[in-house]
Design an enzyme around this catalytic site. Structure first.
Site, short mmCIF file in Angstrom:
data_model
loop_
_atom_site.label_atom_id
_atom_site.label_comp_id
_atom_site.label_asym_id
_atom_site.label_seq_id
_atom_site.Cartn_x
_atom_site.Cartn_y
_atom_site.Cartn_z
N ASP A 127 0.66 -0.62 0.01
CA ASP A 127 0.22 -0.10 -0.24
C ASP A 127 1.04 1.19 0.21
OD1 ASP A 127 -2.22 2.13 0.38
OD2 ASP A 127 -2.94 0.68 1.41
N SER A 175 -6.91 4.62 -1.39
CA SER A 175 -6.72 2.54 -1.60
C SER A 175 -8.34 1.80 -1.45
CB SER A 175 -6.44 2.43 -0.11
OG SER A 175 -5.36 2.59 0.10
N THR A 229 -8.42 -2.58 2.44
CA THR A 229 -7.85 -3.12 0.99
C THR A 229 -8.38 -4.48 1.71
OG1 THR A 229 -5.65 -2.15 0.69
CG2 THR A 229 -6.32 -4.42 -0.11
N GLU A 368 -1.18 -8.02 2.44
CA GLU A 368 -0.84 -6.60 2.46
C GLU A 368 0.20 -5.62 2.85
OE1 GLU A 368 -3.31 -2.26 1.98
OE2 GLU A 368 -3.87 -3.38 3.84
N HIS A 377 2.22 8.29 4.55
CA HIS A 377 1.10 10.23 4.90
C HIS A 377 1.71 10.75 5.80
CE1 HIS A 377 -2.29 8.95 2.35
NE2 HIS A 377 -2.55 7.71 2.24
N HIS A 416 -1.84 2.26 -5.15
CA HIS A 416 -1.08 3.79 -5.88
C HIS A 416 0.29 3.49 -4.54
CE1 HIS A 416 -2.36 5.02 -1.36
NE2 HIS A 416 -3.54 4.25 -1.29
N HIS A 526 -2.41 11.33 -1.43
CA HIS A 526 -2.13 9.80 -2.88
C HIS A 526 -0.79 11.23 -3.73
CE1 HIS A 526 -4.56 7.34 -0.88
NE2 HIS A 526 -3.20 7.15 -0.17
#
Length: 788
Positions: A127, A175, A229, A368, A377, A416, A526
């Protein structure tokens, strides 16, 4: 030309994996002919696969024929005869296959073990991980270990292309929409969990693998298992924030029944009921863990020791939830408390593979590296690289499994990129140096998130000294010994002014590291850059090149011979389930009484140590937001029921309007009842103090009576101080659930639902009531009294 055909033209070797795929698609041709929907939709992709593979073999035969001709020019006496004989033989064979679709012919040419063993798919999602993150991890690993510059990481060895990430609603995806593309093979809007752009549920590869192929299925993540996700593969919701409902679907409450066999990750708070004695962030009092065990046969594991006790022959279904919310960043993780991503993956592969051997069925496993994204972030390079490296270790483990089980496909990509991450940064007006400083990263010991919480706690408890900042936060935490006066003063002047303050604190800590390391970021959100695509196993060369993210879902569906259209039809045929989407959909539209979530006038951790920042954030962003969403939805439905003159529906909706509307009213008042200690008066003054003394004798006696009423609330509810306009006096009252105070003018309301205090005070409500008096904003209470 389809991406599959393009890939086959690029491969001129007669690869056994390609033969396996060809025979697979021949076996599906009759199914496609018999299934009109498949011919119009996914069946057309099946035919493209088959035709492309056939053309590749024809090209290969011609190439071999040309090579024989070349031998003739060298003077071989039988070359012309051999050439003609070989070409005719291959032509007859291929024409025979094409006309008859005889699967046995190609099966005999391929490795039989590929057909004898069940097929597995391991879908790995890093992710928020972009191309620059792979470069960063590789170069940092090379530097740390003194390796040659030619060294590569486990992912580098299997890179085959790129994935394009935009959603149906934006060039920059989130996401949820990104994972929906993988799971459903469909573009959807940001925030979408397993639904199409019109918010209709869409079948996922995990669901079809379970329903149509009776395969085993699993989810392994470092986020909450109900987060975007993992939720997308195992549930359906137009809004990713509705994690309580998502958790219910994952347990088995949906039209398909239970479709997940194994879940490892965090997020236990969405499975515990508020009325239980366990940690909960649910809006209601449903104990999903007990329901999962009693109604759906789940085995539940909740700590490290229980995880370690799991053997490969563990009973399925099973879930392991090792944190109330997201699991810790890898660099903060205590291995005695939480397993790593690699450890959870190793355990999951062992359990699923063992069960697969017993059942003769394959498995689908989604893994994930969730917190790679969260570190980006925050623009935290150290947390980012540590979680990335843990993901690489996990990839290495899965690659070995694929080599030992050649019937297994591994696909790894990202939903992404996050942060606009760059290796190289200009930190001043002068032309930048071409360098980076990895040693800066190596000295960091904790994530900026953890260090921000430490400094915030120190500020809130009045123990934030310059020495603590320099020694604990900068030197021990960041490994920085050269903090500037400007940097030091910024932290000394920092205060909990609003809900964003803690995030700004994390960002500042991250930037101190990034600037010194010469690492850059362009956003805390993102970006839309293409992300790398990695794969190994049978037929994965078909993914070579640049693809839309939906192609990955299509590939998995085709490889496993799934039917997502049928799953979609089943989901939408269930009227009760389909109707449950309408309230959520309504919250996206403009309706006559739409309400919004009010911002807090202080940071989430501003009330510490009396009420933790974690409680406040969950309480505000999850619980109150859910009341807002559901109230808006119920109001829209109510409006439609009046237009339709449907009295039954109007009556049915009254409870939803009252419960969610009351929740919004009560919480909006509650937030303003609170203030950081030291802000606002510490006790009632003026007319308010006089009214309290007149009615209750003293402030202390008032507190005792109020506490007794609050503690006496059965189950969930509220304790109130109100003003009786008729009698012109103060009164203490209580209400159940989210009932608002209607017979009195509310002056002070205290939430005594367990979600307001359990994470800190467990189920000891008296301790919570004792603590909350330290953060009551008496000025707002007095203001309400003056207006009553």
């Amino acid at each position: 030309m389809s991406f599959i055909k393009k890939a086959t033209y690029e491969s001129m070797s007669l690869n056994p994996d390609m033969l396996d795929l060809e025979s697979y698609y021949y076996s599906t041709r009759r199914k496609v002919r018999q299934h009109s929907r498949g011919t119009r939709g996914r069946g057309s992709m099946f035919l493209k696969f088959r035709r492309a593979a056939f053309e590749m073999y024809t090209d290969h035969a011609v190439s071999r024929f040309q090579n024989v001709v070349y031998d003739h020019r060298r003077g071989h006496p039988l070359s012309w005869f051999i050439s003609i004989f070989t070409f005719v033989l291959l032509t007859i064979l291929l024409v025979f296959i094409y006309i008859t679709d005889d699967e046995r012919v190609l099966t005999s040419l391929s490795h039989k073990k590929h057909h004898q063993a069940p097929k597995n798919v391991v879908m790995m999602i890093s992710d928020g991980f972009g191309p620059a993150s792979e470069t960063f991890a590789r170069q940092y690993h090379t530097w740390m270990n003194g390796l040659e510059v030619s060294s590569v990481l486990p992912l580098d060895e299997i890179q085959i292309g790129q994935s394009r990430t935009q959603s149906s609603s934006s060039l920059v995806t989130d996401s949820a929409a990104g994972a929906t593309a993988f799971a459903c093979g469909k573009k959807s809007h940001n925030g979408a969990i397993g639904v199409d752009p019109e918010d209709r549920p869409c079948g996922t590869v995990l669901e079809s693998a379970k329903i149509h192929k009776d395969m085993l299925t699993g989810l392994v993540v470092t986020s909450r298992v109900s987060h975007a996700t993992p939720a997308t593969f195992s549930s359906h919701s137009p809004d990713r924030e509705l994690e309580d409902w998502i958790a219910e679907q994952q347990v088995g409450y949906n039209p398909l029944g239970r479709t997940v066999d194994l879940m490892f990750g965090g997020g236990s708070c969405h499975f515990y009921g508020n009325s239980s004695q366990d940690k909960s962030c649910r809006l209601d009092d449903r104990d999903l863990l007990e329901e999962a065990k009693n109604e759906h046969g789940w085995s539940v594991y909740l700590d490290r020791s229980q995880f370690d006790s799991l053997k490969k022959n563990a009973d399925l279904p099973l879930m392991g939830l090792f944190s109330p919310s997201h699991m810790d960043y890898e660099m903060d993780r205590d291995p005695r408390v939480q397993p790593s991503l690699k450890e959870m993956t190793h355990k999951a592969l062992s359990i699923l593979n063992h069960a697969s051997k017993k059942s003769g069925k394959g498995f689908f496993l989604m893994i994930e590296g969730s917190r790679i994204d969260m570190a980006a972030h925050t623009n935290d390079p150290a947390a980012h690289v540590h979680d990335t490296w843990e993901y690489q270790r996990t990839v290495k483990l899965v690659k070995k499994f694929v080599k030992d089980h050649p019937n297994t496909v591994l696909i790894s990509t990202s939903d992404h990129e996050t942060g606009g991450f760059t290796l190289g940064r200009q930190v001043g007006e002068a032309y930048p140096e071409y360098k980076w400083n990895p040693e800066v990263i190596s000295r960091v010991k904790n994530s900026s998130e953890t260090l921000a919480n430490r400094w915030s706690a120190a500020v809130n408890s009045n123990s934030a000294t310059t020495d603590y900042l320099r020694d604990v936060i900068f030197e021990q935490g960041l490994g920085i010994t050269d903090a500037t006066l400007e940097e030091t003063q910024w932290f000394e002047q920092w205060r909990n002014k609003d809900a964003e303050s803690l995030y700004q604190l994390s960002y500042q800590l991250s930037d101190m590291v990034s600037r010194r390391a010469m690492i850059g970021w362009t956003t805390h959100g993102h970006t839309a850059v293409d992300v790398n695509l990695y794969a190994m196993g049978p037929s994965t060369e078909l993914l070579r090149g640049s693809h839309e993210n939906t192609d990955i879902g299509d590939f998995i569906s085709a490889y496993l011979d799934l039917d997502l259209d049928d799953i979609t039809e089943r989901l939408n045929k269930d009227k009760d389930f389909s109707a449950s989407f309408k309230p959520v959909v309504g919250s996206f539209s403009a309706i006559r009484t739409k309400v919004t979530l009010p911002a807090l006038p202080y940071a989430y951790n501003a009330l510490e140590p009396h009420i933790s920042g974690e409680i406040m954030e969950i309480h505000h962003k999850k619980h109150h937001q859910t009341y807002v969403n559901n109230f808006n939805a119920a109001e829209e439905q109510l409006e439609n029921s009046f237009k339709a003159e449907d009295l039954t529906e109007q009556l049915r909706l009254q409870n939803a309007v009252k419960f969610n509307g009351g929740g919004h009213i009560n919480h909006s008042l509650f937030w303003t009842n609170l203030a950081p200690q030291g802000q606002g008066s510490a006790a009632p003054t003026g007319a308010l103090a006089e009214a309290i003394n007149k009615q209750y004798g003293s402030f202390e006696d008032f507190q005792k009576q109020f506490n007794a009423a609050a503690v006496g609330v059965q189950g969930s509810g509220w304790a109130w101080l109100g003003y009786n306009k008729q009698a012109k006096r103060l009164e203490i009252a209580t209400t159940s659930n989210q009932d608002p105070l209607l017979h009195l003018t509310p002056l002070l309301g205290v939430d005594v639902w367990e979600h307001a205090y359990y994470l800190q005070y467990k189920n000891v409500r008296p301790d919570y009531m004792k603590a909350i008096w330290n953060v009551i904003n008496w000025e707002t209470v007095a203001e309400r009294l003056s207006k009553a």
